[in-house]
Design a protein around this motif. Structure first.
Motif, short mmCIF file in Angstrom:
data_model
loop_
_atom_site.label_atom_id
_atom_site.label_comp_id
_atom_site.label_asym_id
_atom_site.label_seq_id
_atom_site.Cartn_x
_atom_site.Cartn_y
_atom_site.Cartn_z
N PHE A 195 26.53 6.57 -67.99
CA PHE A 195 26.85 6.30 -69.39
C PHE A 195 27.87 5.18 -69.51
N TYR A 196 28.80 5.14 -68.56
CA TYR A 196 29.85 4.12 -68.62
C TYR A 196 29.31 2.72 -68.36
N SER A 229 30.32 -4.37 -77.94
CA SER A 229 30.50 -3.18 -78.77
C SER A 229 30.19 -1.93 -77.98
N TRP A 248 32.53 1.12 -77.54
CA TRP A 248 32.06 2.45 -77.90
C TRP A 248 32.28 3.44 -76.75
N THR A 249 31.89 3.03 -75.53
CA THR A 249 32.12 3.94 -74.40
C THR A 249 33.60 4.21 -74.21
N LEU A 305 35.90 4.28 -76.55
CA LEU A 305 36.43 5.18 -77.57
C LEU A 305 35.79 6.56 -77.49
N ARG A 306 34.53 6.60 -77.08
CA ARG A 306 33.79 7.86 -77.04
C ARG A 306 34.39 8.80 -75.99
N VAL A 307 34.56 8.29 -74.81
CA VAL A 307 35.14 9.11 -73.74
C VAL A 307 36.42 8.42 -73.27
#
Lengths: 242, 516
Positions: B16-17, B62, B66-67, B69-71
């Motif tokens: 995911f990262y 972005s 997003w990654t 801020l998400r994790v």
């Protein structure tokens, strides 16, 4: 090295002498074709050393990639570079003792490297073993898991590593090869469809089918069969300036 | 020994990262396909491809945000079988590389249109090089380091020779390839010795294994250090490994020079810092080697830059000098100095890209890069002159621009580290003063002097590329913004370095904190 049999030892010295002799030949032989063939000898001897190190798969890869692929490309390159014999490119202007300073530096570095590698607390595990991590090689070869690896030449082990631990580098290598291919096409293609209409605008001096194209692509372009020798001359001219 | 089921469970690998890298690869393939299936492109189609590439980079940026801020990365994470580390340092560096790639794509369009017919492959290569740089910046494994470095390097060789019919571009490519190939060979040899010494390619494992060698001046380690310093010094264009830089920067297409001086250098600094702080954190010998490199780079870079007549060549030597300043942070190696180095890297990205963007804008208008040709530019293009001047002032280190704070933080951290380092700061300050001569000379020419023949010839109706002017404005704005609001960015770099320190083998990190 203590557990090598006599045959192993003989092969080791044979390969080692062939490798170093071949490498010296590459540097000192006057004809570039002989140099390329001597390079092949060096590569094959390295493959032999890999076999002695219980790494037949890497030996095969060495023969395929270096021995066959690289040498053939090299010889093709030499053939396409020009019809004149490519003897001693620098010619007579080369000072007599041109090899002295680099030679001294290289040998000093080699001596330092040898001394450092033979220093007592150097840990030889990984060099001798096959992906063995922090195990003495003499002990390692008796371990059942390691014997299984040695038995199939390490292919299974390497395959598993490529698709697990080294998956990302493996995938990145495919992108790298794609980019290198695009680059090879850009640098060597004679004319792009884009250029057909108006021809390429130029910033400064123009190669006019010079170095880059002439060297690598003259066999690929259509209807320009005699370019090779022309390009060879213009290439010498242009490269001589810089 | 190996669990096959682990191959199928990708979610365990924190892939995911790596979403930004995935987006970049996908965008690269899309642009490539659009290029291949439409060989005879019109100017508008090329422009559209540029926009697609730019959007890809912005999407990747972005995704990165997003990654992030998400994790939230509270502690460093491992991804892809621990060949990648996800930490704030990595995020910072990947952000810089993506920003650099985006600006490069934006500034290159008009320049490419004017000089070559093969436009769109350029963006593919830039994205590929950035992909290599991003993975290099966050890699945690020697094999990953090597493959990523090669991706970056090989695409750079190709990019340097992109104007394939221009002899100087071909020369730049060939020179870069030969020097670079040598550097790669030396680097690989060094890495193989690291593997021999530590028995692993993983950074953490190597760090732990090398703990045994702390305090021992082992000859193999010295060989390793020399080899790695030579190879990374080449990438950082630090003297005495800078020989390639002037020729390559001058001969390569100007956007490529901008890309090499910023993105390639950022990635190289990222891996240098990572290897130094995680792999070799317990070895003081580095400081001496980096110190020599830093002093040499500053002196050679600045003194030779004084004599240059070509703007690209001048900027090349100025990047050598800046590499010297930045290396000071590595010489000291405290967490404050390394975070100052990172801050310097952030500001350097914007000011140097801005300067290159201005040179590109100028050379698209006049077809020349000679410094004397810049005379009197203010009368024809006042905003271009303003932007270029701000970037040059920032490179000099004049207050209110970001360059001042970058230099201030860095030199202060070096000076505070101990009395031994005062001399380095004095040399650096003297060099900054020298650099003022050649940076301010350009501003003087542009503002004070009568217009040169080339500037006179610029017609008022000559079009300016909107992408280029946006990119230049962005760089100038960022340079001013970082100069005024330095502290939030500085805090971010401090946090990044803290997370790097967490990844050291435990034994060493305690020793370092005691030393501080």
């Amino acid at each position: 090295m203590e557990n090598l049999t006599l045959l192993n030892q003989i092969s080791f010295w044979l390969f080692a002498i062939m490798m170093i002799g071949g490498a010296l030949g590459v540097v000192f032989h006057k004809s570039i074709v002989y140099s390329a063939l001597l390079l092949l000898v060096t590569f094959l001897s390295i493959a032999g050393l890999f076999v002695l190190l219980n790494a037949p798969f890497i030996a095969a890869a060495q023969i395929l990639v270096y021995g066959v692929g690289l040498t053939i490309v090299l010889i093709f390159g030499i053939m396409l570079t020009g019809d004149k014999p490519f003897v001693d490119p620098v010619g007579q202007e080369r000072p007599k003792r041109y090899w002295l300073i680099p030679g001294v530096i290289a040998f000093a570095f080699m001596g330092f490297l040898l001394w450092s590698l033979l220093s007592p607390n150097y840990n030889f595990t990984a060099v001798n073993g096959l992906f063995l991590e922090r195990v003495q090689p003499s002990i390692a070869e008796t371990l059942p898991g390691v014997q299984a690896i040695i038995a199939d030449g390490g292919v299974t082990h390497i395959g598993l590593l490529l698709f697990s631990k080294y998956l990302l580098p493996f995938e990145l290598a495919s992108v790298l090869l794609l980019l290198a291919m695009i680059g090879a096409i850009i640098l060597s293609k004679r004319q792009f469809p884009e250029e057909e209409a108006e021809g390429e605008p130029h910033v400064s001096q123009d190669l006019d089918g010079g170095a880059m194209e002439g060297k690598s692509c003259c066999s690929l372009n259509e209807g320009n069969g005699n370019l090779a020798s022309e390009n060879f001359d213009s290439e010498k001219e242009t490269l001589g300036v810089h | 020994m190996f669990d096959l089921s682990s191959l199928t469970v990708m979610s365990q690998q924190n892939l995911f990262y790596l979403l930004p890298e995935g987006i970049l690869t996908l965008g690269l393939l899309v642009v490539l396909c659009l290029t291949i299936f439409n060989p005879k492109k019109t100017s508008e189609e090329n422009y559209a491809l540029m926009q697609v590439s730019l959007i890809t980079v912005l999407l990747a940026l972005s995704a990165l945000a997003w990654t992030f801020l998400r994790v939230p990365v509270i502690t460093p994470q491992k991804a892809a079988y621990s060949s990648i580390t996800i930490d704030m340092f990595g995020y910072l560096m990947r952000m810089l590389i993506l920003l650099g790639a985006g600006v490069t794509i934006a500034i290159s369009h008009r320049f490419l249109e004017k000089n070559t017919r093969i436009v769109s492959d350029f963006y593919v290569l830039i994205m590929g090089a950035s992909l290599g740089g991003m993975l290099l910046a966050s890699s945690n494994d020697l094999i990953m380091v090597f493959v990523a470095l090669e991706t970056l390097s090989i695409t750079s060789y190709i990019l340097a020779g992109y104007f394939r019919r221009t002899i100087k571009s071909a020369e730049a490519s060939l020179k870069y390839l030969i020097y670079g190939g040598m550097g790669t060979a030396v680097f690989l040899f060094g890495l193989s010795l690291v593997y021999g010494l530590a028995g692993s390619t993983n950074f953490q494992d190597i760090g732990i294994a090398l703990v045994h060698y702390h305090g021992v001046v082992h000859p193999t380690l010295i060989v390793i250090m020399l080899m790695i310093v030579a190879a990374l010094g080449f990438k950082l264009s630090a003297a005495p490994f800078h020989m390639w830089a002037p020729d390559v920067y001058e001969g390569a297409p100007t956007p490529v020079s901008a890309f090499l001086s910023v993105v390639s250098k950022t990635a190289a600094f990222a891996i240098t810092i990572r290897m130094l702080l995680i792999l070799f954190s317990g070895f003081a010998e580095w400081a001496v080697i980096w110190g020599i490199l830093a002093v040499l780079s500053m002196i050679i870079g600045n003194f030779v830059a004084l004599k240059q007549h070509n703007a690209k060549r001048l900027l090349a030597y100025s990047t050598v000098a800046h590499a010297g300043y930045m290396l000071l942070g590595l010489v000291v190696g405290t967490s404050v100095s390394v975070s100052s180095l990172l801050f310097y890297l952030v500001t350097y990205l914007f000011m140097n890209l801005g300067a290159f963007a201005a040179v590109i804008a100028f050379s698209t208008l006049t077809q020349t890069d000679e410094i004397t040709a810049f005379s009197g530019l203010v009368q024809k293009r006042p905003w271009l002159t303003f932007g270029f001047s701000i970037c040059l002032l920032s490179l000099t280190g004049i207050p209110i621009t970001a360059g001042f704070f970058a230099k201030f933080f860095l030199f202060q951290s070096v000076a505070l580290a101990g009395p031994v380092y005062i001399w380095l700061v004095i040399i650096a300050l003297l060099n900054s003063t020298i650099s003022m001569a050649y940076y301010l000379n350009i501003i003087r020419l542009m503002v004070v002097k009568e217009p040169s023949a080339e500037v006179e010839a610029i017609s008022d109706s000559a079009p300016t590329s909107s992408a280029l002017s946006t990119a230049l404005s962005f760089c100038v704005f960022a340079t001013l913004l970082l100069g005024i609001f330095a502290s939030p960015f500085y805090q971010f770099t401090t946090l990044s370095v803290q997370q790097l320190a967490q990844q050291r083998p435990m034994v060493i990190s305690q020793a370092i904190f005691q030393k501080k």
